[in-house]
Design an enzyme around this catalytic site. Structure first.
Site, PDB file in Angstrom:
ATOM      1  N   CYS A  21       0.758  -1.208  -0.024  1.00 29.97           N
ATOM      2  CA  CYS A  21      -0.182  -0.096  -0.052  1.00 29.97           C
ATOM      3  C   CYS A  21       0.661   1.213  -0.087  1.00 29.97           C
ATOM      4  O   CYS A  21       1.525   1.495  -0.925  1.00 29.97           O
ATOM      5  CB  CYS A  21      -1.072   0.017   1.293  1.00 29.97           C
ATOM      6  SG  CYS A  21      -2.417   0.931   0.985  1.00 29.97           S
TER       7      CYS A  21
ATOM      8  N   HIS B 242      -3.800  -5.319   1.237  1.00 29.83           N
ATOM      9  CA  HIS B 242      -3.173  -5.854   2.567  1.00 29.83           C
ATOM     10  C   HIS B 242      -3.447  -7.221   2.966  1.00 29.83           C
ATOM     11  O   HIS B 242      -4.320  -7.792   2.386  1.00 29.83           O
ATOM     12  CB  HIS B 242      -4.044  -4.821   3.585  1.00 29.83           C
ATOM     13  CG  HIS B 242      -3.462  -3.545   3.409  1.00 29.83           C
ATOM     14  ND1 HIS B 242      -2.251  -3.009   4.359  1.00 29.83           N
ATOM     15  CD2 HIS B 242      -3.991  -2.453   2.901  1.00 29.83           C
ATOM     16  CE1 HIS B 242      -2.448  -1.840   3.977  1.00 29.83           C
ATOM     17  NE2 HIS B 242      -3.396  -1.212   3.109  1.00 29.83           N
TER      18      HIS B 242
END
Length: 218
Positions: free
Chosen positions: A58, A162
């Site tokens: 991310c 994630h």
């Protein structure tokens, strides 16, 4: 596997893998990496130790690109910042937030992964960029979109997903590749981690040791 959190450049020894994790403020944290000397040390180890992998999740993925733009000042008062320059991509922050559960396929191994996205940035890859994953399910709807990027030798890669290392099959494949690089035999076992079960254990521990009725009254 030994996992360590590093916040001092002098503690960054010869690592098999360096992971830049997610962050709530990519630009400020990238500035911290540079100011602390960690960015320089990470890049030096990556370029000089060819067995070291560098992974970004991310915000860490955004840092691996060429530039990050923030024209609406979503995170800071800086309109742009130079990235670490290892992946051919740029990111622009926007007010709209991406929040979704996804299922994807690792384009290198074919392994399936389950995870989630939560970010403001929109990342654009250069034509020569090589994606890392293909997302085929988003919020239980069928889709087809590429995610992440990786270098040709797969030593550096990043993703918006994630929780990819929560996936047993993918994690075992990843670790066995590391073992192969070190001349070690592959391991066949996996350990399932049930986060809901662990949260239930914590809840039971709290119930047994705290007077919840008194807490509710307060």
């Amino acid at each position: 596997v030994r996992l360590r959190y590093i916040n001092d450049k002098d503690r960054l020894e010869a690592m098999d893998v360096i992971i830049l994790p997610g962050t709530k403020n990519t630009i400020a944290d990238l500035g911290y990496l540079r100011k602390s000397g960690l960015a320089e040390k990470i890049l030096f180890q990556f370029h000089s130790r060819l067995s070291t992998l560098l992974i970004g999740i991310c915000g860490g993925y955004q840092m691996l690109g060429k530039r990050i733009y923030d024209p609406k000042f979503i995170e800071t008062k800086k309109k742009e910042i130079k990235g670490l320059g290892l992946l051919p991509l740029v990111t622009e922050f926007r007010p709209e937030k991406v929040l979704s559960q996804v299922k994807a396929r690792d384009l290198s191994s074919g392994r399936e992964v389950l995870g989630y996205e939560i970010h403001h940035g929109i990342t654009r890859l250069s034509p020569e960029a090589k994606p890392k994953f293909e997302i085929h399910t988003c919020m239980q709807k069928k889709v087809k979109k590429r995610d992440g990027a990786q270098t040709e030798d797969q030593r550096c890669w990043g993703t918006y997903i994630h929780g990819i290392f929560d996936n047993d099959n993918f994690r075992r494949y990843f670790l066995n590749n590391l073992r192969k690089n070190k001349g070690w035999p592959a391991q066949g076992f996996s350990t399932t981690y049930d986060i809901d079960g662990e949260i239930d254990k914590l809840a039971d521990l709290v119930r047994k040791n705290i007077n919840l009725n008194l807490l509710y009254n307060i």
